[in-house]
Design an enzyme around this catalytic site. Structure first.
Site, PDB file in Angstrom:
ATOM      1  N   HIS A   1       0.880  -1.178   0.000  1.00 40.33           N
ATOM      2  CA  HIS A   1       0.000   0.000   0.000  1.00 40.33           C
ATOM      3  C   HIS A   1       0.918   1.228   0.000  1.00 40.33           C
ATOM      4  CE1 HIS A   1      -2.327  -2.929   2.480  1.00 40.33           C
ATOM      5  NE2 HIS A   1      -3.419  -2.365   2.029  1.00 40.33           N
TER       6      HIS A   1
ATOM      7  N   ASP B   1       2.345   1.981   3.377  1.00 37.04           N
ATOM      8  CA  ASP B   1       3.362   1.067   3.937  1.00 37.04           C
ATOM      9  C   ASP B   1       4.764   1.527   3.589  1.00 37.04           C
ATOM     10  OD1 ASP B   1       1.119  -0.567   4.304  1.00 37.04           O
ATOM     11  OD2 ASP B   1       1.542  -1.721   2.479  1.00 37.04           O
TER      12      ASP B   1
ATOM     13  N   GLU C   1     -11.044  -6.956  -3.528  1.00 41.22           N
ATOM     14  CA  GLU C   1     -10.834  -7.971  -2.482  1.00 41.22           C
ATOM     15  C   GLU C   1     -12.048  -7.994  -1.555  1.00 41.22           C
ATOM     16  OE1 GLU C   1      -6.917  -7.982  -0.693  1.00 41.22           O
ATOM     17  OE2 GLU C   1      -7.780  -8.697   1.195  1.00 41.22           O
TER      18      GLU C   1
ATOM     19  N   HIS D   1     -10.986 -13.808   4.956  1.00 43.41           N
ATOM     20  CA  HIS D   1     -12.211 -13.082   4.613  1.00 43.41           C
ATOM     21  C   HIS D   1     -13.329 -14.052   4.221  1.00 43.41           C
ATOM     22  CE1 HIS D   1      -9.712  -9.262   3.350  1.00 43.41           C
ATOM     23  NE2 HIS D   1      -9.444  -9.670   4.583  1.00 43.41           N
TER      24      HIS D   1
ATOM     25  N   ASP E   1      -5.086 -13.922  -1.412  1.00 46.52           N
ATOM     26  CA  ASP E   1      -4.376 -13.498  -0.210  1.00 46.52           C
ATOM     27  C   ASP E   1      -4.397 -14.693   0.721  1.00 46.52           C
ATOM     28  OD1 ASP E   1      -3.701 -11.002  -1.027  1.00 46.52           O
ATOM     29  OD2 ASP E   1      -4.818  -9.919   0.514  1.00 46.52           O
TER      30      ASP E   1
ATOM     31  N   ASP F   1     -10.423 -11.377  12.155  1.00 48.71           N
ATOM     32  CA  ASP F   1      -9.477 -11.533  11.048  1.00 48.71           C
ATOM     33  C   ASP F   1      -8.047 -11.541  11.586  1.00 48.71           C
ATOM     34  OD1 ASP F   1      -8.590 -11.689   8.474  1.00 48.71           O
ATOM     35  OD2 ASP F   1      -8.841  -9.564   8.034  1.00 48.71           O
TER      36      ASP F   1
ATOM     37  N   ASP G   1      -0.818 -12.437   2.948  1.00 42.52           N
ATOM     38  CA  ASP G   1      -1.406 -11.343   3.718  1.00 42.52           C
ATOM     39  C   ASP G   1      -1.520 -11.868   5.152  1.00 42.52           C
ATOM     40  OD1 ASP G   1      -2.648  -9.157   4.662  1.00 42.52           O
ATOM     41  OD2 ASP G   1      -4.269  -9.115   3.193  1.00 42.52           O
TER      42      ASP G   1
HETATM   43  C1  XUL Z   1      -7.435  -6.398   5.155  1.00 40.04           C
HETATM   44  C2  XUL Z   1      -6.708  -6.863   3.956  1.00 40.04           C
HETATM   45  C3  XUL Z   1      -5.871  -5.848   3.253  1.00 40.04           C
HETATM   46  C4  XUL Z   1      -5.917  -5.987   1.763  1.00 40.04           C
HETATM   47  C5  XUL Z   1      -5.208  -4.890   1.012  1.00 40.04           C
HETATM   48  O1  XUL Z   1      -8.207  -7.357   5.766  1.00 40.04           O
HETATM   49  O2  XUL Z   1      -6.765  -8.007   3.616  1.00 40.04           O
HETATM   50  O3  XUL Z   1      -4.575  -5.953   3.708  1.00 40.04           O
HETATM   51  O4  XUL Z   1      -5.354  -7.190   1.359  1.00 40.04           O
HETATM   52  O5  XUL Z   1      -5.653  -3.629   1.351  1.00 40.04           O
HETATM   53 CO    CO Z   2      -5.913  -9.088   2.040  1.00 36.84          CO
END
Ligand code: XUL
Ligand code: CO
Length: 433
Positions: free
Chosen positions: A99, A102, A230, A269, A294, A305, A337
């Site tokens: 990002h 980051d 996502e 997720h 991810d 999460d 991730d």
């Molecule tokens: C949050 C998540 C983020 C996305 C990118 O739950 O997964 O890190 O992957 O913004």
């Molecule tokens: Co993610």
């Protein structure tokens, strides 16, 4: 060279028998499975946010990790990039993801943010020329800063919409400059806390137009990668609009974007949405919108999460079975991730978390490829629907209720139920895992 990973060797494949902690047991990047090397199949990526930017906080306590690059200056951001590329080299990581927030220090205004981003993106670009690690995807953090507390594209304040659109433009430019293969949008705060203050209709219209603008800009700048949404059902918002793959597909159809945007599916997720990871993958493939994954896992007891590193071969094997059935990754890959636990303070913890996860994924991919190559499961799936291969059955789909009723009477159709063979199929699956 920094001294952060001092004494940690480059990780090489030594095979399942090795007792060396700093070695791959199952991930041999060059091993060919089902026509491709494991490196080509898995396309591992390291997430900048969890590995280099996360301070180790949780809702009850702050920073536990003390990294020499923590702080909001360009010099420290460069040190962070130096360490990141050292880690990519140790792990032979083919990709990374980031990002904007980051990699660059936070500026006092939009112009300074953009300047900082450009400086660090140029710096990362130089580092990439001396490295084998490429960019899987870039994205904008439109959820951490307080300006985004009520959303980005769906914020009731048009100035936040403007800021967000402008930021995404700069992040797409950065992704293009670094040769990124995808651009991701996760709607961190695109959702609501209470319906009492939310206009669902207006927020969806704004989110749809925002995504159309992203696609228009992609074509304008000649970005050849995929745009990925996502999905996540809740957290940080109580209800998020990109709930799951099915919801995202409906949204894409509504705004005419189903041929332009795919999905980046995250294990944790999917679980939060009440699905399995493999369900989300299979559905995306079936809808023609499968893009990337991810990879992580949630703690099934805590129900939030937790973004842990994957440790379950049987679970991941089901996921990679769907990835392989979908034809494998094209622009996508396996992005970790995932974050170490806040007690995992040592540089070794960060490296070994990835080593273990890469091994788990490699074992899972090999198991999935063996099951697919065996063909038994797919043959039984086809056999289950074999009745539909006759011309008569196919013609029925072009028929109508009254004609079908006449046919049922005429032929005396009286169907006999047949076993779904679930346990037999599970036994067959377990031969490979
Ligand atoms: C949050 C998540 C983020 C996305 C990118 O739950 O997964 O890190 O992957 O913004
Ligand atoms: Co993610």
């Amino acid at each position: 060279m920094t001294d952060f990973f001092k004494g940690i060797p480059q990780i090489r494949y030594e095979g399942p028998q090795t007792t060396n902690e700093f070695a791959f047991r199952h991930y041999n990047p060059e091993e060919v499975v089902a026509g491709k090397t494991l490196a080509e199949h898995l396309r591992f990526a390291i997430a900048w946010w969890h590995s280099f930017a996360w301070p180790g906080g949780d809702p009850f306590g702050g920073q536990t990790l003390q990294r020499p690059w923590f702080g909001d200056t360009l010099d420290l951001a460069k040190l962070k990039a130096d360490v990141a590329f050292e880690m990519f080299d140790i792990l032979q990581a083919p990709f990374f993801c980031f990002h904007d927030a980051d990699i660059r220090p936070e500026g006092k205004d939009f112009a300074e943010n953009t300047r900082n981003l450009k400086t660090i993106v140029d710096y990362i670009g130089e580092k990439m020329t001396g490295s084998n690690t490429k960019l899987l995807w870039g994205t904008a953090n439109l959820f951490s800063h307080r300006r985004f507390m009520s959303g980005a594209a769906t914020n009731p304040d048009p100035e936040v919409f403007a800021w967000s659109a402008a930021t995404v433009k700069t992040c797409m430019d950065a992704t293009l400059q670094l040769g990124g293969q995808n651009y991701v949008l996760w709607g961190g705060r695109e959702g609501y806390e209470t319906l009492l203050n939310t206009d669902l209709t207006q927020e969806a219209e704004h989110a749809g137009r925002f995504l159309q603008m992203v696609v228009e800009y992609k074509h304008k700048i000649g970005f050849k990668g995929a745009i990925l949404i996502e999905p996540k059902p809740q957290e940080p918002s109580k209800h998020q609009y990109d709930y799951d793959v099915a919801t995202v597909y409906g949204f894409l159809k509504r705004f005419g974007l189903e041929g332009e945007v795919k999905v980046n599916i995250e294990q944790g997720h999917a679980i939060l949405a009440g699905h399995s990871f493999e369900h989300e993958l299979a559905l995306a493939a079936s809808l023609g919108i499968f893009g990337s994954i991810d990879m992580n896992r949630n703690d099934y007891q805590s129900g939030w999460d937790t973004d842990q590193f994957p440790d379950s071969v049987p679970e991941m094997a089901r996921a990679y079975y769907e990835v392989l059935r979908a034809g494998g990754f094209t622009t996508g890959g396996t992005n970790f991730d995932a974050k170490i636990r806040r007690q995992s303070l040592d540089p070794e913890d960060l490296i070994l978390a990835h080593v273990g996860a890469m091994d788990v994924c490699a074992r899972a991919l090999k198991a999935a490829a063996a099951a697919l190559e065996d063909g038994g499961l797919e043959a039984q799936r086809r056999a289950r629907y074999a009745g539909w291969e006759t011309a008569e059955a196919k013609a029925m789909l072009g028929s109508d209720l009254a004609s079908i009723e006449a046919m049922v009477r005429e032929k005396g159709i009286n169907p006999e139920p047949r076993s779904g063979r679930q346990e037999r199929l599970e036994n067959l699956w377990n031969r490979f895992v």
